[in-house]
Design an enzyme around this catalytic site. Structure first.
Site, PDB file in Angstrom:
ATOM      1  N   PRO A   1       0.846  -1.200   0.000  1.00 42.51           N
ATOM      2  CA  PRO A   1       0.000   0.000   0.000  1.00 42.51           C
ATOM      3  C   PRO A   1       0.877   1.244   0.000  1.00 42.51           C
ATOM      4  O   PRO A   1       1.915   1.301   0.659  1.00 42.51           O
ATOM      5  CB  PRO A   1      -0.786  -0.107   1.311  1.00 42.51           C
ATOM      6  CG  PRO A   1      -0.501  -1.452   1.870  1.00 42.51           C
ATOM      7  CD  PRO A   1       0.707  -1.988   1.218  1.00 42.51           C
ATOM      8  N   MET A   2       0.441   2.249  -0.716  1.00 43.10           N
ATOM      9  CA  MET A   2       1.222   3.465  -0.864  1.00 43.10           C
ATOM     10  C   MET A   2       1.466   4.140   0.479  1.00 43.10           C
ATOM     11  O   MET A   2       2.529   4.713   0.723  1.00 43.10           O
ATOM     12  CB  MET A   2       0.513   4.412  -1.845  1.00 43.10           C
ATOM     13  CG  MET A   2       1.377   5.568  -2.325  1.00 43.10           C
ATOM     14  SD  MET A   2       3.024   5.110  -2.845  1.00 43.10           S
ATOM     15  CE  MET A   2       2.703   4.396  -4.433  1.00 43.10           C
ATOM     16  N   CYS A   3       0.486   4.094   1.382  1.00 47.71           N
ATOM     17  CA  CYS A   3       0.665   4.748   2.678  1.00 47.71           C
ATOM     18  C   CYS A   3       1.797   4.079   3.455  1.00 47.71           C
ATOM     19  O   CYS A   3       2.572   4.745   4.147  1.00 47.71           O
ATOM     20  CB  CYS A   3      -0.627   4.732   3.480  1.00 47.71           C
ATOM     21  SG  CYS A   3      -1.353   3.098   3.625  1.00 47.71           S
ATOM     22  N   THR A   4       1.910   2.761   3.338  1.00 46.16           N
ATOM     23  CA  THR A   4       2.993   2.050   4.016  1.00 46.16           C
ATOM     24  C   THR A   4       4.334   2.465   3.433  1.00 46.16           C
ATOM     25  O   THR A   4       5.286   2.736   4.161  1.00 46.16           O
ATOM     26  CB  THR A   4       2.833   0.529   3.838  1.00 46.16           C
ATOM     27  OG1 THR A   4       1.493   0.170   4.150  1.00 46.16           O
ATOM     28  CG2 THR A   4       3.800  -0.230   4.718  1.00 46.16           C
TER      29      THR A   4
ATOM     30  N   ASN B   1       4.883   6.309   4.439  1.00 52.51           N
ATOM     31  CA  ASN B   1       4.922   6.772   5.827  1.00 52.51           C
ATOM     32  C   ASN B   1       5.392   5.754   6.853  1.00 52.51           C
ATOM     33  O   ASN B   1       6.068   6.109   7.800  1.00 52.51           O
ATOM     34  CB  ASN B   1       3.535   7.264   6.256  1.00 52.51           C
ATOM     35  CG  ASN B   1       3.027   8.348   5.330  1.00 52.51           C
ATOM     36  OD1 ASN B   1       3.780   9.234   4.930  1.00 52.51           O
ATOM     37  ND2 ASN B   1       1.760   8.265   4.964  1.00 52.51           N
TER      38      ASN B   1
END
Lengths: 396, 428
Positions: B209-212, B215
């Site tokens: 996932p892009m958030c992982t 961030n």
């Protein structure tokens, strides 16, 4: 696209012919391990040259650097040159084992070109081992490939001392038993395999073998990987093949017992045992001639009786077809058996994952493979009461 | 029967092919329906044209087995050149061949080994060739390395089938390997499950996932993805990342390592960086040998009927001992390629055309990248040409109920695939 090329070049003009027998520059590098070692992460012990890391990249990603290192030092003996052994040698050499010695006292004939990829027309008349060795060598100059023009029967026990694994291809049962015993005494791993038309088998005696198995707790990212050490113990080949089945009459079996029999055995297994008996008695493979078939059926009956299995389990039809194609070598069947056999050897050398335990029966007509554990488990449980002798009453 | 001219032209046929002929000279207990022993079946085997798609791990083994099994007119397509990392399994190539075209080197090696066999190489893409090219073959055997290529091949061959011309029915034998695992299958167009029927069976490539990535990284792979997906375009907006360029990999390794240290993550190596960026799949000689041999055996059986071909999918797992399982994969009625029925899709009445497109992109059994949609009456949204795309773009935000009737059939196409998918849209 920019592609990396090998930094060090293999033996000059080795278009196909390698130079078997003498150690090449690369083989000496292997031994000294002193050229451009790749610094491995996390302070790992084994070092491998950069050129090797590039060459073996795709397989190191599968089984790891340490496994590759163990293979790198292993010496393997492949006895018998046939379609099957061509394939085994190819797969082992490509993977980068330390050394392979190929032995055969046979001479190349034109029919051998049908499934032995490493033979050429110009080899006809030459010793088989000496003919394929340079071609096998060319696949990977780093492996030390040697050929010996000799029959396995003439080799002394001491000859086997050097090897970690011994593989007998299409050998007589007598030889399998003798060499297995030698391997046992010397702590070597023993493998044998044979093909007959579309059928094939691989059997092994790894004596006591310890390996590690890794398992992930789940498919997710945060899965925990556990490594467990396991040990298996194999019986000697003789003991494995002489196991009794306790099913002299198939018709007397319950459905459950029949299922147990079917999962613990395979007609292919029995067929090969009968084939080997025929070959030992007659000094050749059977043909489809009536006299041969008669002899074969009789041998089947005697053998099946001796291992307490109903002869109906290996029907005439199947045995006839087996006999008709016994001497036939099919490239694809050899490739399949050779693939399984080679990767099992690699697993054993690397000490990772469960190896063959201890017989593989292959039927190419249905592409079905069965793993058997020999000697067989009891199919029919004998209760004490049933085992007691029945008193006969003399009615006279 | 016409004179067995090809058989006669093969040097020493009876001795070289002795073992193969044992299966063709007389009937046997395993023969398939329609088997006829004798000169005709041998001639057929020796004279038909077959195509091998791919000259890599599977391709090399396929060419060896097929040529040794009696096929003498084999074409091979591959768009790649030889790399050093191929040499641990692609045994027709030597160190001195690095950089050369795989198809050409493979062809010449086999022809030198087996007299009488002709291998015609083509160094290029499968998409370069048209239906007329593919129509000349009797059997097509694929040793490809990507889902897209397989889908293209599958759709092209199946679409070629013309009921009135039985010659256009080409069996496809498809093999694939990954590490210790692999599979081989037979596809008989419109008779068995095709590649598209089983599309949702393919394992999705690992995506994070892009958030992982942006961030909260936890794995070394996250750090590498961050470097390749986020940092690289920021630093080099005009330069395309090249996984084969060691300088690019070194740059990524450096950035990823710094990030990993910051988050206390270990395991970022050059090898892992390369593997993530290039999506490298481990590969070994033995698995390729086994799967290719299975495919070659099926080709032999299909060409001669000497035994019943597989029905129709064989799965092979070699991690723990040896395990194979052969089963009949079911054909999908609404398969976009070989199915007769349209796929039913339900949407809310207020859904827009864009919503429908998003749904199509999401579905694992459809897997399109840039779909174009039209009905029999009009174009809904077309990705090309530019003028048409601009003209239809306003439709994206319109309500579907404004554009189509409830239950209307919509045709969906994608320029990367020679297939059109029929969907029936229902408002619930």
């Amino acid at each position: 696209m920019s592609k990396r090329t090998l930094n060090d070049v293999s033996t000059p003009d080795s278009r196909e012919e390698g130079s078997a027998g003498k150690k090449s520059k690369l083989q000496r590098e292997n031994d000294n391990n002193d050229s451009r070692p790749v610094s491995t992460q996390a302070g790992q012990g084994p070092t491998i040259t950069k050129a090797e890391a590039d060459l073996y990249d795709r397989q190191i990603r599968l089984w790891g650097l340490e496994a590759q290192q163990r293979m790198r030092h292993a010496k393997i003996l492949v006895a018998g040159v046939s379609g099957l052994s061509n394939e085994i040698c190819k797969n082992l050499v490509l993977s980068g084992v330390g050394a392979i010695t190929i032995i055969s006292d046979g001479t190349v004939e034109i029919v051998d070109l049908g499934a032995q990829f490493f033979l050429r027309e110009t080899d006809i008349g030459k010793n088989k081992a000496e003919a394929i060795a340079p071609r096998v060598q060319a696949l990977n100059p780093r492996v030390h490939v040697e050929a010996r023009n000799t029959a396995i029967g003439t080799l002394s026990d001491e000859f086997f001392a050097d090897f970690a694994v011994v593989f007998l291809c299409n050998a007589d049962l007598k030889e399998m038993l003798r060499v297995d015993n030698i391997c046992r005494e010397g702590g070597k791993k023993f493998y044998a395999a044979d093909t007959a038309g579309m059928m094939g088998c691989i059997l092994c005696d790894l004596s006591t073998h310890t390996f590690i198995e890794t398992s992930k707790s789940s498919e997710k990212e945060d899965a925990v990987t556990t490594t467990t050490e396991k040990t298996i113990s194999h019986p000697r080949i003789g003991e494995a093949l002489r196991g009794k089945w306790g099913v002299p009459d198939l018709k007397a079996l319950t459905r459950q017992q029949m299922r147990t029999l079917k999962s613990a055995s395979d007609p292919v297994y029995f067929a090969f045992n009968v084939l080997w008996i025929f070959r030992e008695k007659m000094g050749r493979l059977p043909t489809a001639a009536d006299t041969d078939l008669k002899a074969l059926f009789a041998m089947r009956d005697t053998y099946m009786n001796s291992v307490e299995c109903d002869a109906a389990y290996l029907p005439d039809d199947m045995l006839r077809s087996f006999a008709q194609t016994a001497g036939a070598e099919l490239s694809a069947v050899c490739a399949i058996l050779g693939g399984f056999a080679a990767q099992d050897i690699l697993k054993v050398l690397s000490g990772k994952d469960a190896p063959l335990d201890n017989y593989f029966a292959f039927d190419g007509t249905e592409f079905s493979g069965k793993l058997l554990k020999l000697p067989p488990p009891p199919i029919v449980m004998v209760t004490p009461a049933a085992a007691a002798p029945v008193e006969t009453v003399d009615l006279d | 029967m016409a004179l067995p001219t090809v058989t006669q032209s093969l040097p020493d046929a009876d001795r070289r092919w002795r073992d193969i002929y044992r299966y063709l000279d007389r009937p046997g207990p395993f023969m398939a329906e329609g088997f006829e022993a004798g000169a005709a079946v041998k001639e057929f085997l020796h004279s038909i044209k077959i195509l091998v798609v791919g000259a890599g791990g599977l391709g090399c083994e396929l060419l060896k087995d097929l040529a040794l099994t009696g096929f003498t007119d084999i074409h091979v397509i591959d768009m790649d050149t030889i790399d050093v990392s191929n040499l641990n399994r692609q045994f027709l190539f030597r160190a001195s061949d690095v950089g050369k075209a795989k198809a050409e080197v493979a062809a010449s090696f086999i022809m030198r080994r087996i007299p009488g066999v002709k291998i015609t190489p083509y160094f290029g893409k499968i998409q370069d060739k048209d239906e007329e090219y593919y129509n000349q073959f009797t059997i097509i055997i694929c040793g490809l390395d990507s889902v897209e290529a397989r889908r293209w091949m599958n759709a092209t061959i199946i679409n070629m089938y013309d009921e009135d011309d039985p010659e256009t029915l080409k069996p496809i034998i498809d093999g694939g390997t990954e590490g210790f695992k692999g599979q081989s299958r037979i596809i008989l167009p419109h008779m068995t499950a095709c590649y598209e029927c089983s599309l949702d069976m393919q394992t999705k490539p690992t995506t994070y996932p892009m958030c992982t990535i942006a961030n909260t990284p936890r794995l070394p792979e996250h750090c590498i993805e961050w470097a390749s997906v986020l940092e690289w375009p920021r630093e080099f907006p005009d330069k395309k990342l090249d996984g084969d360029d060691p300088e690019h990999i070194k740059w990524l390794l450096d950035r990823a390592s710094t990030r990993a240290r910051h988050y206390d993550i270990t395991g970022v190596t050059y090898s892992l960086t390369q593997g993530v960026v290039k999506n490298i799949i481990p590969a070994i000689a033995s698995t390729n040998a086994i799967v290719a041999a299975s495919c070659a055996t099926e080709a032999f059986k299909i060409a001669t009927n000497c035994a019943t071909p597989m029905n129709n999918y064989m799965m092979y797992v070699g991690d723990q001992g040896v395990y194979t399982y052969t089963f009949e994969l079911q054909k999908k009625e609404d398969c976009p390629v070989c199915g007769a029925v349209a796929i039913k899709i339900q949407v809310s009445p207020s859904a827009t055309l864009q919503d429908l497109i998003d749904l199509l992109l999401d579905r694992k059994d459809i897997q399109l990248k840039k779909p174009s949609l039209r009905t029999s009456a009009t174009s809904l949204y077309m990705q090309a040409p530019r003028a048409l795309q601009e003209a239809t773009r306003p439709n994206l935000s319109k309500c579907l109920s404004e554009l189509i009737r409830d239950g209307e059939e919509v045709t969906v196409t994608d320029e990367s695939l020679p297939i059109s998918i029929q969907i029936t849209v229902r408002f619930e």
